[in-house]
Design a protein around this motif. Sequence first.
Motif, PDB file in Angstrom:
ATOM      1  N   TYR A  61       0.833  -1.209   0.000  1.00  0.00           N
ATOM      2  CA  TYR A  61       0.000   0.000   0.000  1.00  0.00           C
ATOM      3  C   TYR A  61       0.870   1.262   0.000  1.00  0.00           C
ATOM      4  O   TYR A  61       0.487   2.280  -0.570  1.00  0.00           O
ATOM      5  N   TYR A  62       2.023   1.196   0.610  1.00  0.00           N
ATOM      6  CA  TYR A  62       2.963   2.329   0.571  1.00  0.00           C
ATOM      7  C   TYR A  62       3.456   2.570  -0.854  1.00  0.00           C
ATOM      8  O   TYR A  62       3.653   3.709  -1.272  1.00  0.00           O
ATOM      9  N   TRP A  63       3.649   1.492  -1.599  1.00  0.00           N
ATOM     10  CA  TRP A  63       4.180   1.606  -2.962  1.00  0.00           C
ATOM     11  C   TRP A  63       3.222   2.292  -3.932  1.00  0.00           C
ATOM     12  O   TRP A  63       3.616   2.691  -5.026  1.00  0.00           O
ATOM     13  N   TYR A  64       1.949   2.421  -3.555  1.00  0.00           N
ATOM     14  CA  TYR A  64       1.009   3.163  -4.409  1.00  0.00           C
ATOM     15  C   TYR A  64       1.536   4.571  -4.663  1.00  0.00           C
ATOM     16  O   TYR A  64       1.388   5.096  -5.757  1.00  0.00           O
ATOM     17  N   ARG A  89      13.086   5.032   1.589  1.00  0.00           N
ATOM     18  CA  ARG A  89      13.201   4.373   2.899  1.00  0.00           C
ATOM     19  C   ARG A  89      11.945   4.640   3.714  1.00  0.00           C
ATOM     20  O   ARG A  89      11.461   5.768   3.777  1.00  0.00           O
ATOM     21  N   ILE A  90      11.436   3.586   4.328  1.00  0.00           N
ATOM     22  CA  ILE A  90      10.288   3.741   5.213  1.00  0.00           C
ATOM     23  C   ILE A  90      10.490   2.832   6.416  1.00  0.00           C
ATOM     24  O   ILE A  90      10.992   1.710   6.292  1.00  0.00           O
ATOM     25  N   GLU A  91      10.121   3.321   7.568  1.00  0.00           N
ATOM     26  CA  GLU A  91      10.229   2.539   8.804  1.00  0.00           C
ATOM     27  C   GLU A  91       9.009   1.638   8.916  1.00  0.00           C
ATOM     28  O   GLU A  91       7.877   2.120   8.994  1.00  0.00           O
ATOM     29  N   ARG A  92       9.244   0.349   8.928  1.00  0.00           N
ATOM     30  CA  ARG A  92       8.148  -0.622   8.968  1.00  0.00           C
ATOM     31  C   ARG A  92       7.862  -1.152  10.365  1.00  0.00           C
ATOM     32  O   ARG A  92       6.805  -1.715  10.588  1.00  0.00           O
ATOM     33  N   GLY A  93       8.788  -1.033  11.275  1.00  0.00           N
ATOM     34  CA  GLY A  93       8.604  -1.649  12.586  1.00  0.00           C
ATOM     35  C   GLY A  93       9.012  -3.110  12.543  1.00  0.00           C
ATOM     36  O   GLY A  93       9.533  -3.607  11.538  1.00  0.00           O
ATOM     37  N   LYS A  94       8.762  -3.803  13.630  1.00  0.00           N
ATOM     38  CA  LYS A  94       9.137  -5.214  13.719  1.00  0.00           C
ATOM     39  C   LYS A  94       8.039  -6.093  13.143  1.00  0.00           C
ATOM     40  O   LYS A  94       6.869  -5.940  13.501  1.00  0.00           O
ATOM     41  N   PRO A  95       8.387  -7.047  12.286  1.00  0.00           N
ATOM     42  CA  PRO A  95       7.361  -7.933  11.734  1.00  0.00           C
ATOM     43  C   PRO A  95       6.687  -8.802  12.797  1.00  0.00           C
ATOM     44  O   PRO A  95       5.602  -9.312  12.573  1.00  0.00           O
TER      45      PRO A  95
END
Length: 167
Positions: free
Chosen positions: A51-54, A69-75
């Motif tokens: 969804y970010y890639w939109y 670069r985007i902060e995703r957090g811990k999976p």
Amino acid sequence: MMLKSLMAEFEYEAANTRKLLQAIPAKDIDYKPATISWTMGELAQHIATIYYWYVGTLTQDVYDLAADRIERGKPSDIDATLDFFEKNVERARSALHSITDEDLRTPWTMKSGDHTVLGPMPRGVVARSFLFNHIYHHRGEMIVYLRATGNKVPGLYGPTYDDRPIR
């Protein structure tokens, strides 16, 4: 007309993705069906990342993954992934509302540094394949993960057999 159709589909399918991500239990977040597979948490995070890639796909003619670069957090933190998903849905919605049908016909390319990953191809083709269909593909994988761990799968297009009364 194509954009209007994509917007309607986006809203309907984002709600389905939300239901699926909300069905992921923290107890199974580290499950993976094979050693080469992503964990359930990594797969969920990847779905949220699409969804970010939109934004890069719809608002830039050349999208460089290496420069973004985007902060995703811990999976392993499903609550953080759900929050990441919600923020990205808002970003994606804004990107969709910022373009026209004509923009969907313009050439688009994805790069990673100097390497071309996708394209050039019409932005509308990329939206359909790299964004929409990509999400659906990974949602299907997530359904398999949920079933393999004995979890209930939410109905995305009507009830699942989990929702039927036992006779």
